[in-house]
Structures are given as C-alpha cells and as structure tokens.
Design a protein around this motif. Structure first.
Motif, PDB file in Angstrom:
ATOM      1  N   GLY A   1       0.661  -1.241   0.012  1.00 43.49           N
ATOM      2  CA  GLY A   1      -0.175   0.098  -0.023  1.00 43.49           C
ATOM      3  C   GLY A   1       0.951   1.193  -0.063  1.00 43.49           C
ATOM      4  N   ALA A   2       2.047   1.230   0.639  1.00 40.90           N
ATOM      5  CA  ALA A   2       2.954   2.352   0.752  1.00 40.90           C
ATOM      6  C   ALA A   2       3.818   2.544  -0.817  1.00 40.90           C
ATOM      7  CB  ALA A   2       3.896   2.216   1.910  1.00 40.90           C
TER       8      ALA A   2
ATOM      9  N   PRO B   1      -7.028  -2.229   7.366  1.00 43.67           N
ATOM     10  CA  PRO B   1      -6.542  -1.019   6.776  1.00 43.67           C
ATOM     11  C   PRO B   1      -5.435  -1.349   5.864  1.00 43.67           C
ATOM     12  CG  PRO B   1      -6.788  -0.668   9.028  1.00 43.67           C
ATOM     13  CD  PRO B   1      -7.111  -2.105   9.031  1.00 43.67           C
ATOM     14  N   ALA B   2      -4.624  -2.621   6.278  1.00 47.56           N
ATOM     15  CA  ALA B   2      -3.412  -2.661   5.323  1.00 47.56           C
ATOM     16  C   ALA B   2      -3.971  -3.454   4.229  1.00 47.56           C
ATOM     17  CB  ALA B   2      -2.460  -3.721   6.035  1.00 47.56           C
ATOM     18  N   CYS B   3      -5.091  -4.218   4.246  1.00 50.73           N
ATOM     19  CA  CYS B   3      -5.786  -4.969   3.215  1.00 50.73           C
ATOM     20  C   CYS B   3      -6.249  -3.985   2.362  1.00 50.73           C
ATOM     21  CB  CYS B   3      -6.664  -6.017   3.345  1.00 50.73           C
ATOM     22  SG  CYS B   3      -6.028  -7.604   3.982  1.00 50.73           S
ATOM     23  N   ALA B   4      -6.796  -2.979   2.704  1.00 46.60           N
ATOM     24  CA  ALA B   4      -7.360  -1.811   2.053  1.00 46.60           C
ATOM     25  C   ALA B   4      -6.446  -0.932   1.267  1.00 46.60           C
ATOM     26  CB  ALA B   4      -8.249  -0.721   2.850  1.00 46.60           C
ATOM     27  N   MET B   5      -5.498  -0.630   1.811  1.00 48.41           N
ATOM     28  CA  MET B   5      -4.336  -0.147   0.981  1.00 48.41           C
ATOM     29  C   MET B   5      -3.624  -0.721  -0.026  1.00 48.41           C
ATOM     30  SD  MET B   5      -2.731   1.934   4.437  1.00 48.41           S
ATOM     31  CE  MET B   5      -1.499   2.812   3.482  1.00 48.41           C
ATOM     32  N   ALA B   6      -3.521  -2.077  -0.023  1.00 45.34           N
ATOM     33  CA  ALA B   6      -2.899  -3.043  -0.802  1.00 45.34           C
ATOM     34  C   ALA B   6      -3.622  -3.228  -2.131  1.00 45.34           C
ATOM     35  CB  ALA B   6      -2.472  -4.125  -0.137  1.00 45.34           C
TER      36      ALA B   6
END
Length: 237
Positions: free
Chosen positions: A114-115, A179-184
């Motif tokens: 995600g980043a 949140p991490a899944c959403a960003m990825a």
C-alpha cells in the motif's frame, strides 16, 4: 452511471470489479472483522482461480471457508489456517497452493504494498523454511530475509463506520489487517455497519482515509438498524 461510492448491496459493489484469476486481499483477524456479505456475494458470483491474501482462511462454511468449499480459491497467502478442515484436505491433496507467512511479515508485506515499497528486510524467519529461496543479507552483524510487498487487484474489508466519502473507522481487532488490506488493493470495497454523512466523523477518529476506498456497502444487523433509527429519531427531536 454510478457516481457515489455507496452501492445498494454487495452484489452491485462487486459487479465489474472481480474476475477470474484475480488476487484479492481480504480483511479480518480470526473470525473478527470479516466482510461477510462481500464474501458471500463473491461466492455467488462464481469467479474462480482466485489468489486470496488473508491472515486466515476462515472456518468450514464461514468466511473464506465458503470459497474453499466451492473451489474458487486456487492459492492462499496467509499466516494461520488451523481451523479449516476443508483447507487441510485440499492442501494435503495437492489441490490448493499455500504461501505461509509469519503474521507480522504478512502485515508488513501488505503495508509495503500500500505504501509503494517493493521489498524490505526482516530478521523474522531467517534460518527457517520461511527463508528458503529468498535473498538473505547480513546487516550490522545480524542476518535478514528479503520479503516482497503484496498487492491485490481488489480489497474486501470490513469497518464499523464510514461516511459517504469512504473515511473508515474500525473497532477492536478488526483494525489489525483491514487497513493494510485496503491500502494494498487497486480497488477497495468496504462493508460497513453504519453509514453517516460527510463531516459526521471527527477527522481525528478516522483510521483509514477515504482516498483508499472506492466502493461502500452497508451490512448492518437488525439490532444495529434499530439502534441507528432510534439515534436518528432522538437527534431529530
């Protein structure tokens, strides 16, 4: 043409978003924070040959366990699968691919995706089967394993509350992987219990900004809907 992020139901939200052979990042921690309605709609859509990135694989008949029973998942990238007998049967029978990750490594691989970070070194797993076939490097006297980022075509996540811009608030352990899944994901669909107007969520209380969320559906329990109607009626008085 759909201009709002809010969709009528899970089937509508998945339309045009999912296809055979995709990689999906699915939120949840154990049996908490799972996008149940979206997973059921995904099952009903009939898409197949999916790669699922998720901390766990649900249990038989629940969560991602539904998609395992219908043979829609060809590969799991996860950290814990110990409560799913169908998963065990398919894996031991050579019917299902598995990429195991230490839990923290899985979370960091998603966060890196995600980043925009392509890879990172971690000491976790060095000297074990986790490191087999991966680059290792000694840094300041300690050995590390190179882990690559995880990206998904579509993310399916569960939040407690959203506004119509897609700003999300999570509750308790649902905040661990969602949140991490959403960003990825290239496209993120959020299943929420409560939908409010833009501006109703204090910016300091937002856990995930709406820029990461493309589509929203509301899946509230009957008790939750009654509670919401009661609160709205009280506020209107």
């Amino acid at each position: 043409m759909q201009t709002s992020k809010v969709f009528e139901n899970a089937n509508a939200a998945l339309q045009g978003a999912v296809a055979d052979g995709q990689t999906l990042a699915v939120g949840g921690f154990g049996l908490c924070g799972i996008p149940e309605a979206l997973i059921t709609a995904l099952r009903d859509s009939g898409v197949k040959n999916l790669t699922a990135i998720s901390n766990n694989a649900g249990v038989d008949g629940f969560g991602l366990g539904q998609l395992l029973e219908t043979r829609q998942i060809k590969k799991m990238i996860s950290s814990y699968v110990g409560e799913n007998k169908e998963f065990e049967r398919q894996y031991l029978g050579g019917e299902l691919e598995l990429e195991f990750n230490p839990q923290g490594t899985l979370a960091e691989r998603l966060r890196a995706g995600g980043a925009g970070i392509p890879a990172f070194f971690t000491a976790t797993g060095f000297g074990t089967v986790v490191a087999e076939g991966k680059e290792t490097r000694e840094i300041d006297g300690r050995w590390y394993v190179l882990e690559t980022a995880l990206k998904a075509d579509v993310s399916l996540v569960k939040a407690w509350k959203a506004d119509k811009a897609g700003n999300l608030v999570f509750r308790k352990t649902a905040r661990n992987f969602n949140p991490a899944c959403a960003m990825a994901g290239d496209l993120c669909i959020a299943e929420v219990e409560e939908l409010v107007e833009i501006g109703d969520i204090d910016p300091d209380h937002v856990h995930l900004p709406g820029i990461f969320v493309d589509r929203i559906i509301v899946n509230a329990t009957p008790e939750k809907r009654i509670e919401q109607r009661t609160l709205r009626a009280e506020e209107a008085q």
